[in-house]
Write a protein that holds these residues in place. Structure first.
Motif, short mmCIF file in Angstrom:
data_model
loop_
_atom_site.label_atom_id
_atom_site.label_comp_id
_atom_site.label_asym_id
_atom_site.label_seq_id
_atom_site.Cartn_x
_atom_site.Cartn_y
_atom_site.Cartn_z
N TRP A 139 0.85 -1.19 0.00
CA TRP A 139 0.00 0.00 0.00
C TRP A 139 0.89 1.24 0.00
CZ3 TRP A 139 -5.18 -0.11 -0.54
CH2 TRP A 139 -5.85 -1.28 -0.23
N ILE A 140 0.44 2.26 -0.68
CA ILE A 140 1.04 3.58 -0.57
C ILE A 140 0.02 4.44 0.18
CG2 ILE A 140 1.85 5.64 -1.80
CD1 ILE A 140 2.62 3.71 -4.11
N ILE A 141 0.45 4.97 1.32
CA ILE A 141 -0.46 5.76 2.15
C ILE A 141 -0.04 7.22 2.07
CG2 ILE A 141 -1.42 6.10 4.44
CD1 ILE A 141 -0.62 3.19 5.05
N GLU A 142 -0.95 8.05 1.59
CA GLU A 142 -0.72 9.49 1.51
C GLU A 142 -1.46 10.12 2.68
OE1 GLU A 142 -1.58 13.08 -1.65
OE2 GLU A 142 -3.01 11.45 -1.46
N ALA A 143 -0.73 10.81 3.54
CA ALA A 143 -1.32 11.46 4.71
C ALA A 143 -1.39 12.97 4.46
CB ALA A 143 -0.49 11.19 5.95
N VAL A 144 -2.57 13.55 4.75
CA VAL A 144 -2.76 14.98 4.61
C VAL A 144 -3.34 15.50 5.92
CG1 VAL A 144 -3.89 16.83 3.31
CG2 VAL A 144 -3.19 14.73 2.14
N ALA A 145 -2.56 16.33 6.63
CA ALA A 145 -3.01 16.94 7.88
C ALA A 145 -3.25 18.42 7.64
CB ALA A 145 -1.96 16.75 8.97
N VAL A 146 -4.39 18.92 8.16
CA VAL A 146 -4.81 20.30 7.91
C VAL A 146 -5.02 21.04 9.22
CG1 VAL A 146 -6.63 21.72 6.85
CG2 VAL A 146 -5.94 19.58 5.76
N LYS A 147 -4.56 22.30 9.24
CA LYS A 147 -4.81 23.20 10.38
C LYS A 147 -5.20 24.56 9.82
CE LYS A 147 -2.91 25.38 14.42
NZ LYS A 147 -1.78 25.60 15.28
N ASP A 148 -6.33 25.09 10.28
CA ASP A 148 -6.84 26.38 9.82
C ASP A 148 -6.94 26.46 8.30
OD1 ASP A 148 -6.95 27.19 12.50
OD2 ASP A 148 -4.89 27.97 12.43
N GLY A 149 -7.36 25.37 7.67
CA GLY A 149 -7.54 25.35 6.22
C GLY A 149 -6.26 25.20 5.41
N LYS A 150 -5.11 25.11 6.07
CA LYS A 150 -3.83 24.96 5.38
C LYS A 150 -3.28 23.56 5.61
CE LYS A 150 -1.72 29.45 5.22
NZ LYS A 150 -0.62 30.26 5.75
N ILE A 151 -2.67 23.01 4.60
CA ILE A 151 -2.04 21.70 4.74
C ILE A 151 -0.72 21.88 5.48
CG2 ILE A 151 -1.01 19.76 3.50
CD1 ILE A 151 -2.99 20.30 1.23
N ILE A 152 -0.59 21.21 6.63
CA ILE A 152 0.65 21.31 7.40
C ILE A 152 1.53 20.06 7.26
CG2 ILE A 152 -0.24 22.98 9.05
CD1 ILE A 152 -0.66 20.65 11.02
N VAL A 153 0.93 18.95 6.88
CA VAL A 153 1.69 17.72 6.60
C VAL A 153 1.09 17.09 5.36
CG1 VAL A 153 2.34 15.41 7.38
CG2 VAL A 153 2.25 17.28 9.03
N HIS A 154 1.95 16.75 4.41
CA HIS A 154 1.52 16.01 3.22
C HIS A 154 2.67 15.08 2.87
CE1 HIS A 154 0.04 16.00 -1.22
NE2 HIS A 154 -0.23 14.87 -0.58
N GLU A 155 2.52 13.82 3.24
CA GLU A 155 3.61 12.87 3.05
C GLU A 155 3.08 11.52 2.63
OE1 GLU A 155 5.55 12.90 6.84
OE2 GLU A 155 3.93 11.88 7.85
N GLY A 156 3.96 10.74 2.06
CA GLY A 156 3.59 9.41 1.61
C GLY A 156 4.47 8.35 2.24
N THR A 157 3.88 7.20 2.50
CA THR A 157 4.59 6.07 3.09
C THR A 157 4.18 4.82 2.35
OG1 THR A 157 4.46 7.14 5.25
CG2 THR A 157 5.00 4.81 5.22
N ARG A 158 5.13 3.97 2.07
CA ARG A 158 4.82 2.68 1.44
C ARG A 158 4.97 1.60 2.49
NH1 ARG A 158 6.04 0.77 -4.51
NH2 ARG A 158 5.41 -1.39 -4.32
N ILE A 159 3.95 0.75 2.62
CA ILE A 159 3.97 -0.33 3.60
C ILE A 159 3.61 -1.65 2.93
CG2 ILE A 159 3.38 1.21 5.50
CD1 ILE A 159 0.54 -0.01 5.39
N ASP A 160 3.94 -2.72 3.62
CA ASP A 160 3.56 -4.05 3.18
C ASP A 160 2.78 -4.71 4.30
OD1 ASP A 160 3.43 -6.46 1.72
OD2 ASP A 160 5.23 -7.19 2.73
N ILE A 161 1.57 -5.09 4.01
CA ILE A 161 0.72 -5.79 4.97
C ILE A 161 0.81 -7.28 4.67
CG2 ILE A 161 -1.62 -6.09 5.87
CD1 ILE A 161 -0.49 -3.34 6.45
N ALA A 162 1.34 -8.04 5.57
CA ALA A 162 1.47 -9.48 5.40
C ALA A 162 0.34 -10.18 6.13
CB ALA A 162 2.82 -9.96 5.91
N GLY A 163 -0.49 -10.89 5.41
CA GLY A 163 -1.56 -11.65 6.02
C GLY A 163 -2.65 -10.81 6.66
N GLY A 164 -2.73 -9.55 6.28
CA GLY A 164 -3.80 -8.69 6.78
C GLY A 164 -3.49 -8.04 8.11
N VAL A 165 -2.41 -8.43 8.78
CA VAL A 165 -2.07 -7.82 10.07
C VAL A 165 -0.64 -7.31 9.99
CG1 VAL A 165 -1.82 -8.24 12.53
CG2 VAL A 165 -3.59 -9.43 11.25
N ARG A 166 -0.42 -6.15 10.48
CA ARG A 166 0.93 -5.57 10.44
C ARG A 166 1.53 -5.62 11.81
NH1 ARG A 166 4.97 -3.64 7.61
NH2 ARG A 166 5.81 -1.65 8.15
#
Length: 166
Positions: A139-166
């Motif tokens: 999975w590639i997870i894109e995180a977007v955190a907002v404060k007062d209508g402005k994006i303060i965090v916008h980052e991506g992380t790639r993970i591997d889920i094995a067997g449905g549990v991490r």
């Protein structure tokens, strides 16, 4: 009187044998190519942006905004535990950063059928949680955190889920 012994001829390579070899060889190549082309067309559109011209015009502005976010030092931390997905927004020296909302966009590296977005529920000033079972795989997870209508965090992380549990 001499008796000549007539030997049976051994294997004789004929034009029919060559034709069979050519048909099998090129038939295999064509079958593989058709299969690969069908898989490529049916599995993923390859579309990254809807309009490349508009994306190119917005690139410099997005790059400057990304540089400003990195310079702020604010980071997010993703935690996965079973079906619980948690996200915290912090600053390395100033601690927790007050945040209004966090959205996580889950994307498969190839294909769009399983993509989805989660709006996390606020648990604390900087902590957010959601419950969702992730299917096994990358999975590639894109995180977007907002404060007062402005994006303060916008980052991506790639993970591997094995067997449905991490």
């Amino acid at each position: 009187m001499t008796i000549e012994r007539q030997e049976k001829p051994g294997f004789v390579f004929t034009g029919w044998h060559m034709l069979t070899i050519m048909v099998l060889f090129f038939g295999t190549v064509i079958a593989v190519n058709v299969t690969m082309a069908w898989n490529a067309v049916s599995s993923w559109s390859g579309l990254v942006v809807q309009n490349t011209y508009v994306a190119s015009q917005q690139f410099n502005g997005k790059a400057e905004a990304a540089k400003a976010r990195v310079a702020s030092g604010i980071v997010g931390k993703l935690k996965l535990d079973g079906d619980t997905i948690a996200y915290e927004v912090t600053h390395p020296t100033q601690g927790p950063v007050a945040t209004d909302a966090v959205t996580l966009n889950f994307r498969r590296p190839v294909g769009e059928k399983q993509d989805f977005s989660l709006v996390l529920e606020k648990q604390s000033v900087n902590g957010f949680v959601a419950h969702h079972q992730l299917a096994p795989g990358d999975w590639i997870i894109e995180a977007v955190a907002v404060k007062d209508g402005k994006i303060i965090v916008h980052e991506g992380t790639r993970i591997d889920i094995a067997g449905g549990v991490r």
